[in-house]
Design a protein around this motif. Sequence first.
Motif, mmCIF file in Angstrom:
data_model
loop_
_atom_site.group_PDB
_atom_site.id
_atom_site.type_symbol
_atom_site.label_atom_id
_atom_site.label_comp_id
_atom_site.label_asym_id
_atom_site.label_seq_id
_atom_site.Cartn_x
_atom_site.Cartn_y
_atom_site.Cartn_z
ATOM 1 N N HIS A 122 0.820 -1.214 0.000
ATOM 2 C CA HIS A 122 0.000 0.000 0.000
ATOM 3 C C HIS A 122 0.859 1.272 0.000
ATOM 4 O O HIS A 122 0.570 2.237 -0.731
ATOM 5 N N HIS A 126 1.349 4.654 -2.494
ATOM 6 C CA HIS A 126 1.387 6.090 -2.164
ATOM 7 C C HIS A 126 2.670 6.737 -2.696
ATOM 8 O O HIS A 126 2.645 7.834 -3.246
ATOM 9 N N ASP A 311 -6.456 7.277 0.020
ATOM 10 C CA ASP A 311 -6.409 5.918 -0.527
ATOM 11 C C ASP A 311 -7.200 5.811 -1.829
ATOM 12 O O ASP A 311 -8.275 6.397 -1.968
HETATM 13 ZN ZN ZN Z 1 -3.087 5.073 2.574
#
Ligand code: ZN
Length: 349
Positions: A122, A126, A311
């Motif tokens: 994850h 980013h 997100d």
């Molecule tokens: Zn995040």
Amino acid sequence: MNNTPELRTLQRPSIILGIESSCDESAAAIYSGESGLLAHALHSQVDLHAEYGGVVPELASRDHIRKLLPLIDHVRAEAGHPALTGIAYTRGPGLMGALLVGASVAAGLGMSLSLPVLGVHHMEGHLLSPLLEENPPAFPYLALLVSGGHTLLVAVDGLGRYRQLGRSVDDAVGEAFDKTAKMLGLGYPGGPAVAALAAQGDPAAHHFPRPMLNRPGLDFSFSGLKTAVMLAIKAGDGSPQAAADIAASFQQAVIDTLVAKCARAIRETGFQRLVVAGGVGANAGLRAALAERAAQDSFALHFPRPEFCTDNAAMIALAGAMRASEFTAGIVGAEAVARWPLEDLAAPV
Ligand code: ZN
Ligand code: KG4
């Protein structure tokens, strides 16, 4: 055309379906190595969790189950049903139950569509998210990663080559926004609410601590700031203006700290580019202050657009496309990890 999974892995360019479900956003996207982002869609669970004042993991998992498949159908249709070459999903870090939903959907779809699957980090998503924009930064760059769970300064030497230069020793900066919001009675999610209230207040009303600025190094600390905010709330008259002044002064202390540490890191590393990513990167005040500093100190500044700071699945599909050589064909397990240090990643071979 031979449709065996092995051959599909080798097809170029890659067209990757990305799936994100690590916390409270369900998202799907399709990224083409040749044409860029083809489609992305997101469902935020904010309303679902708002009455509890924070994310309830079990509710998050159940909602991902409801939302992911319709979102995937939606992006496939929006992109014109391209021939996918792989499925990338968020393998971690995040909430275990929520991650497992995305992992299971990816594994099941991979099996039924004969597509190879890859579990993506994850935070790598980013870190790479500014590459979704026009004029993407070239490697190497310095990244300030500011989200609900992380506050990191990372040297990005290349894909999968990450060195952590600084981190928060206590609360993440997004967490500080969320806790400040709670203390001010603003509810969840905190960041945007504090930012909106701060716009009505005087950032010089309180001089809150700028933690760890007068010490060398690139670490951060935000728990003292949280305490200072709490004391100011207790000492205040409880008026809307007093709350706005506290929000503005808190936000200014955070911005000053982040800007000073980024400038220091740029000086110390000699990097010429700074990338800001993660939910707090959506903060308009932070973006403006960093832009001013970048002009002053002559370094390039790259942000993803605000919707790709928080997100999303576009960054997961992109990370998948960049790691196109690593997809696993055949039947894969639904694998997820709650903790996964960024430095455990490697460059693709
Ligand atoms: Zn995040
Ligand atoms: O990256 P993200 O969407 O999720 C995580 O991976 O954690 O970041 C969420 C965090 C939350 O703490 C939220 O309050 C904060 O980002 N945030 C903001 C803003 N928008 C989101 N903080 C300050 N200003 C904003 N505009």
